[in-house]
Design a protein around this motif. Structure first.
Motif, PDB file in Angstrom:
ATOM      1  N   THR A   1      -2.447   2.851   2.518  1.00 19.47           N
ATOM      2  CA  THR A   1      -3.219   2.948   1.284  1.00 19.47           C
ATOM      3  C   THR A   1      -3.734   4.364   1.074  1.00 19.47           C
ATOM      4  OG1 THR A   1      -3.883   0.656   1.224  1.00 19.47           O
ATOM      5  CG2 THR A   1      -5.391   2.191   0.209  1.00 19.47           C
TER       6      THR A   1
ATOM      7  N   LEU B   1      -6.478   5.687  12.878  1.00 17.03           N
ATOM      8  CA  LEU B   1      -7.892   5.331  12.825  1.00 17.03           C
ATOM      9  C   LEU B   1      -8.384   4.836  14.173  1.00 17.03           C
ATOM     10  CD1 LEU B   1      -7.598   3.064   9.665  1.00 17.03           C
ATOM     11  CD2 LEU B   1      -8.828   5.221   9.706  1.00 17.03           C
TER      12      LEU B   1
ATOM     13  N   MET C   1     -13.971  -1.719  -0.164  1.00 12.66           N
ATOM     14  CA  MET C   1     -13.566  -1.479  -1.551  1.00 12.66           C
ATOM     15  C   MET C   1     -13.549  -2.823  -2.284  1.00 12.66           C
ATOM     16  SD  MET C   1     -10.602   1.445  -1.311  1.00 12.66           S
ATOM     17  CE  MET C   1      -9.447   0.580  -0.264  1.00 12.66           C
TER      18      MET C   1
ATOM     19  N   SER D   1      -2.047   3.749  10.429  1.00  7.99           N
ATOM     20  CA  SER D   1      -2.564   2.424  10.083  1.00  7.99           C
ATOM     21  C   SER D   1      -2.672   2.202   8.587  1.00  7.99           C
ATOM     22  CB  SER D   1      -3.975   2.260  10.641  1.00  7.99           C
ATOM     23  OG  SER D   1      -3.935   1.748  11.932  1.00  7.99           O
TER      24      SER D   1
ATOM     25  N   TRP E   1      -4.635  -9.659   5.281  1.00  9.97           N
ATOM     26  CA  TRP E   1      -5.650  -9.856   6.331  1.00  9.97           C
ATOM     27  C   TRP E   1      -6.419 -11.159   6.047  1.00  9.97           C
ATOM     28  CZ3 TRP E   1      -9.176  -5.040   7.621  1.00  9.97           C
ATOM     29  CH2 TRP E   1      -9.869  -5.249   8.816  1.00  9.97           C
TER      30      TRP E   1
ATOM     31  N   CYS F   1      -6.928  -2.769  -1.621  1.00 15.59           N
ATOM     32  CA  CYS F   1      -5.923  -2.491  -0.599  1.00 15.59           C
ATOM     33  C   CYS F   1      -5.133  -3.791  -0.478  1.00 15.59           C
ATOM     34  CB  CYS F   1      -6.579  -2.136   0.727  1.00 15.59           C
ATOM     35  SG  CYS F   1      -5.390  -2.144   2.079  1.00 15.59           S
TER      36      CYS F   1
ATOM     37  N   ASP G   1       0.815  -1.210   0.000  1.00 16.88           N
ATOM     38  CA  ASP G   1       0.000   0.000   0.000  1.00 16.88           C
ATOM     39  C   ASP G   1       0.850   1.262   0.000  1.00 16.88           C
ATOM     40  OD1 ASP G   1      -2.117  -1.738   0.106  1.00 16.88           O
ATOM     41  OD2 ASP G   1      -2.063  -1.810   2.292  1.00 16.88           O
TER      42      ASP G   1
ATOM     43  N   THR H   1      -3.411  -4.730   1.920  1.00 15.31           N
ATOM     44  CA  THR H   1      -3.548  -5.264   3.278  1.00 15.31           C
ATOM     45  C   THR H   1      -4.765  -6.173   3.390  1.00 15.31           C
ATOM     46  OG1 THR H   1      -2.379  -3.364   4.146  1.00 15.31           O
ATOM     47  CG2 THR H   1      -3.740  -4.561   5.713  1.00 15.31           C
ATOM     48  N   TYR H   2      -5.778  -5.935   2.559  1.00 12.65           N
ATOM     49  CA  TYR H   2      -6.926  -6.851   2.550  1.00 12.65           C
ATOM     50  C   TYR H   2      -6.437  -8.292   2.337  1.00 12.65           C
ATOM     51  CZ  TYR H   2     -10.262  -2.942   1.590  1.00 12.65           C
ATOM     52  OH  TYR H   2     -11.032  -1.817   1.629  1.00 12.65           O
TER      53      TYR H   2
ATOM     54  N   TYR I   1      -6.802  -1.709  11.861  1.00 10.39           N
ATOM     55  CA  TYR I   1      -8.041  -2.455  11.600  1.00 10.39           C
ATOM     56  C   TYR I   1      -7.763  -3.958  11.652  1.00 10.39           C
ATOM     57  CZ  TYR I   1     -10.995   1.481   9.988  1.00 10.39           C
ATOM     58  OH  TYR I   1     -11.767   2.610   9.896  1.00 10.39           O
TER      59      TYR I   1
ATOM     60  N   CYS J   1      -1.485  -2.038  10.052  1.00  8.88           N
ATOM     61  CA  CYS J   1      -2.845  -1.483  10.029  1.00  8.88           C
ATOM     62  C   CYS J   1      -3.634  -1.873  11.296  1.00  8.88           C
ATOM     63  CB  CYS J   1      -3.568  -2.003   8.785  1.00  8.88           C
ATOM     64  SG  CYS J   1      -5.343  -1.717   8.828  1.00  8.88           S
TER      65      CYS J   1
HETATM   66  S1  SF4 Z   1      -7.693   0.421   3.463  1.00 15.04           S
HETATM   67 FE1  SF4 Z   1      -6.317   1.130   5.083  1.00 15.04          FE
HETATM   68  S2  SF4 Z   1      -7.422   0.738   6.963  1.00 15.04           S
HETATM   69 FE2  SF4 Z   1      -8.418  -0.486   5.361  1.00 15.04          FE
HETATM   70  S3  SF4 Z   1      -7.373  -2.474   5.508  1.00 15.04           S
HETATM   71 FE3  SF4 Z   1      -6.309  -1.242   3.977  1.00 15.04          FE
HETATM   72  S4  SF4 Z   1      -4.610  -0.358   5.144  1.00 15.04           S
HETATM   73 FE4  SF4 Z   1      -6.108  -1.035   6.638  1.00 15.04          FE
END
Ligand code: SF4
Ligand code: SF4
Lengths: 387, 434
Positions: free
Chosen positions: B376, B403, B49, B373, B135, B129, A108, B131-132, B98, B96
């Motif tokens: 993105t 956040l 998203m 966090s 995750w 993202c 990211d 990170t999704y 979240y 992140c």
């Molecule tokens: S968009 Fe930002 S807050 Fe949401 S999962 Fe991705 S890095 Fe984390």
């Protein structure tokens, strides 16, 4: 013999470490109309650029030799260092020689690079190559092939040279040779790590991304027999694998701390240079072969999603194949994917009973004492245990 | 400035409707998730998203949105408990928040302040993202549930043309359409239901309607005074738009919002009693100190008339998304691509969008809120701020917190920066004689 090897390593060191890119300038002097394509970590199909006569340059970060003066004003503070040092190189004018810049949205933070570069260097062709993140999808190969063709089209426009099957095949052969040589270097490390230290091996490897491949092949081709011919005595050192060097690189001094205390028998430094693990076939459609190789015969990293290659299984395989006794699982500071993957690696290694050290690093670190202490304590505790 | 203001507002017949509806819908959502979990019915974890709610709703698969759930723990003042639980498991303070809230929730019995937090039975994660994806892999390892990654090729850089006749677009559509068909098969397997194309068509029709309404809602804030705060109220619109995407209740909710806003506009009622500064938010808010955060702007009579968040988290509904119901799957692939590019990739190249918004909404200044966090949304903000100032003459404020992680909230520092920004806006006005 040692003298020749030292000379080769020094040439590689200059290419890798000198922030003025002497190897690139030399190439530009020899190729008056030559164009350079800079690509950010982790992987880029450099053959495509090479086939059009471009010099592909793997953009990396730098250690404390590059001072951040301007980059911090363009990028938030909570990102890794490589993003800032590579941007600093651009803002300071040191890479004005670039004709094209390619990033891949590996994480990211790095996804912002292209936006920042586009705003700062509106005249430069800043491109994004979307490598598939659904790599196991049956639809991925056709998509990637189209994406490679698109990038090839831009390269052809910039260079005015068309990329033919013949020229691409010739480039693939050259890069296959390079990857073969790199595999051999790593084989030496796995089989007889006493023959070459980690820092020298790193410089010999990383130089591939910093100088013309023809020259790198020549240097490695000379270096490898010299390394094999050495008669170094194995020491009673721990055999470890280093994981976490796929993008930002630790400073060389940290590698020398590592080599002082252990034999690092395998690692993922600059994994993009060795991403393709087998020769790319030289018959058939060369562009398709490159795309298929990316998906089917490739290494792993935290920034690629491919359920066929669970990363912790891949790490365990790397450890077993190199007969390592332990691992260092590192991540660059502030590196989201690296830090997240660390936990999965930690759990898998614990379950497999493999001793490991979890740590963070930063390319710009100048204080190595803490790292030295951590690594030494880890290695000593294990040596004691294994005795 | 600190003087007490007395609001004399006309009595409005629609007042409070949105708030009541949004509370009831959110409560119901949590109730349904709890029931699904209790009945061991597979729940899909998905993200704001690229949620592909259109497909999941076709199979009646309940959707959990862990980002929304994480945000809610922060608003409820509970996020730290979960963050620390995740850090105890080895997750770094630098990733992140979240993700960590979610991991903490799973590690501590899945008791969310608003209800039972379900186990995922499947996951849909897009690359909007990165990170999704990381995750999703956490759940994959923990629960062994199927993970589907929707890979959406984004903006490609300098000189990139993305009209629907281009070869790149056609190739991208093929890739995305293929993936959507794969998701349809997976959803059928997980839910044990057959695919019903007419149901998909109906859902797409509802999304079309939601999209029209949502665009009208956003445009309401072109009025002066702006009838809603894109930060406080906008986040609610956004939340419901996501959890009820494609459902009739989602359409109804958007109608409720629009009716209330139209009435406010008709009576000249703004989000603030005395609107003096119109602001655009780029980045996200700080949810641990949500009220304090907003208050720091409101004490200067600053209202967020628009927010980038209401765009990129809306899955294209702000961008005129419109599905062709005669060819649902193909159109889903095309529209997702066409609208996700400016949403997702727009985060990285959003300077032109910001300049346009600043003009259309008559914005005085932009607040760039970088959150640790979320790389993105935040990594390139300082650069965008500089571009807007130099190229569009729009002043920007760059502040940082988080956040969900209250350790990163530095109240005094934040207040000083914000005050200094408004003072500079004030002197700009004086200088230009406004
Ligand atoms: S968009 Fe930002 S807050 Fe949401 S999962 Fe991705 S890095 Fe984390
Ligand atoms: S080091 Fe990590 S965070 Fe930094 S650019 Fe590379 S992958 Fe992204």
């Amino acid at each position: 013999m040692e003298e020749e090897l030292n000379e080769i390593i020094e040439e590689c060191r200059t290419a890798v470490e000198d922030p003025e890119y002497p190897a690139v300038h030399q190439w530009l002097e020899e190729n008056s109309n030559g164009k350079v394509l800079g690509h950010f970590q982790v992987y880029f199909p450099e053959e495509i650029a090479h086939a059009a006569g471009m010099l592909p340059l793997k953009m990396k970060g730098f250690d404390s030799s590059v001072q951040i003066r301007e980059a911090d004003a363009h990028i938030a503070a909570f990102v890794c260092s490589i993003l800032r040092t590579s941007l600093e190189q651009a803002l300071s004018g040191r890479i004005d020689f670039l004709s094209m810049y390619v990033t891949h949205p590996i994480c990211d933070a790095a996804r912002h690079l292209n936006g920042v570069w586009t705003r700062q260097f509106p005249e430069l062709s800043c491109q994004i190559l979307y490598l598939p993140q659904n790599a196991a999808s049956p639809h991925a190969p056709a998509y990637l092939l189209a994406e490679y063709r698109r990038i090839a089209g831009i390269i052809e426009e910039i260079t005015g040279t068309s990329i033919t099957d013949e020229s691409l095949l010739a480039s693939i052969e050259l890069f296959n040779e390079n990857r073969r040589l790199l595999r051999e270097l790593y084989q030496i490390r796995r089989e007889t790590p006493e023959q070459i230290g980690l820092t020298d091996s790193y410089l010999l490897m990383a130089a591939a991304g910093a100088m013309p491949r023809e020259r790198h092949n020549e240097l490695l081709g000379r270096a490898l027999p010299l390394i094999r011919a050495r008669d170094n005595h194995p020491q009673d050192k721990l055999r470890i694998v280093f994981e976490g060097g796929y993008c930002e690189q630790p400073p060389i001094e940290m590698l020398s701390v590592l080599q002082d205390v252990a034999y690092v028998v395998d690692d993922d430094f600059m994994i993009g240079l060795r991403w393709l693990t087998e020769d790319v076939p030289t018959s058939g459609d060369p562009m398709r072969n490159l795309a298929v190789a990316y998906l089917e015969t490739s290494d792993y990293s935290p920034v690629q999603r491919d359920p066929r290659k669970p990363k912790e299984d891949m790490l365990l395989k790397r450890i077993h194949q190199s007969k390592a006794e332990a691992a260092i699982v590192a991540a660059p500071k502030m590196c989201e994917p690296g830090l997240e993957e660390q936990v999965a690696y930690d759990n898998a290694l614990t379950a497999a009973g493999i001793p490991h050290l979890i740590m963070e690093f930063e390319e710009k670190t100048t204080n190595f004492e803490q790292a030295r202490m951590e690594i030494e304590t880890f290695a000593e505790s294990l040596l004691f245990e294994f005795v | 400035m600190e003087t007490q203001k007395v609001a004399i507002r006309p009595a409005l017949s629609q007042a409070g409707n949105t708030r009541t509806a949004s509370r009831a819908l959110m409560d119901n959502w949590w109730k349904q998730l709890g029931e699904a979990d209790a009945a061991a019915q597979p729940v899909a974890n998905t993200f704001v998203m690229g949620s592909l709610a259109e497909v999941l709703n076709t199979f009646d698969i309940p959707m959990s949105f862990p980002e929304i759930a994480a945000l809610q723990t922060a608003v409820k003042g509970k996020a730290m408990d979960y963050l620390l639980a995740a850090e105890d498991l080895g997750y770094s303070p630098d990733i992140c928040g979240y993700v960590k809230v979610d991991i903490g929730l799973h590690a501590t019995g899945r008791d969310h302040p608003l209800g039972k937090y379900p186990k995922p039975g499947m996951v849909v994660a897009s690359n909007m993202c990165n990170t999704y994806i990381k995750w999703a892999e956490v759940w994959e390892r923990q629960y062994g549930c199927p993970v589907f990654v929707l890979d959406l090729p984004g903006w490609r850089g300098t000189g990139f043309e993305y009209d629907s006749s281009s070869e790149t677009f056609r190739n991208d559509v093929k890739y995305v359409e293929g993936q959507i068909r794969d998701l349809i098969s997976l959803s059928a397997e997980v839910s044990g239901k057959k695919f019903d194309i007419d149901k998909l068509r109906e859902i797409l029709g509802n999304v079309n309607r939601m999209s029209e309404l949502y665009q009208s809602i956003l445009a309401m804030n072109k009025n002066k005074p702006a009838p809603f705060n894109a930060l406080t109220e906008g986040i609610n619109y956004m939340g419901i738009a996501n959890i009820l995407r494609g459902l009739p209740e989602g359409v109804e909710f958007m109608e409720t919002v629009l009716a209330e806003l139209e009435e406010r506009v008709a009576h000249g009622v703004g989000a603030l009693t005395d609107e003096r500064y119109r602001l655009l938010l780029v980045g996200t808010a700080c949810y641990t100190n949500f009220r304090d955060f907003v208050g720091m702007f409101e004490r200067w009579d600053g209202v967020f008339v628009a927010s980038e968040y209401m765009s990129y988290a809306g899955g294209g509904i702000d961008r005129g998304l419109h599905y062709d119901l005669s060819r649902p799957i193909e159109s889903l692939a095309e529209q997702i691509l066409i609208t996700s590019q400016p949403s997702m990739s727009g985060i990285f190249f959003s300077h032109e969008w910001q300049a346009k918004m600043a003009e259309e909404y008559d914005v005085d200044g932009i607040c760039y809120h970088g959150v640790k966090s979320c790389r993105t949304t935040a990594a390139g903000l300082p650069d965008a701020r500089e571009w807007l100032l130099n190229n569009a003459g729009v002043p920007g404020l760059f502040i940082q917190s988080d956040l969900v992680d209250s350790r990163l909230w530095a109240e005094a520092q934040m207040r000083n920066r914000i005050d200094a920004f408004f003072e500079s806006l004030q002197s700009r006005r004086v200088q230009s004689g406004v």
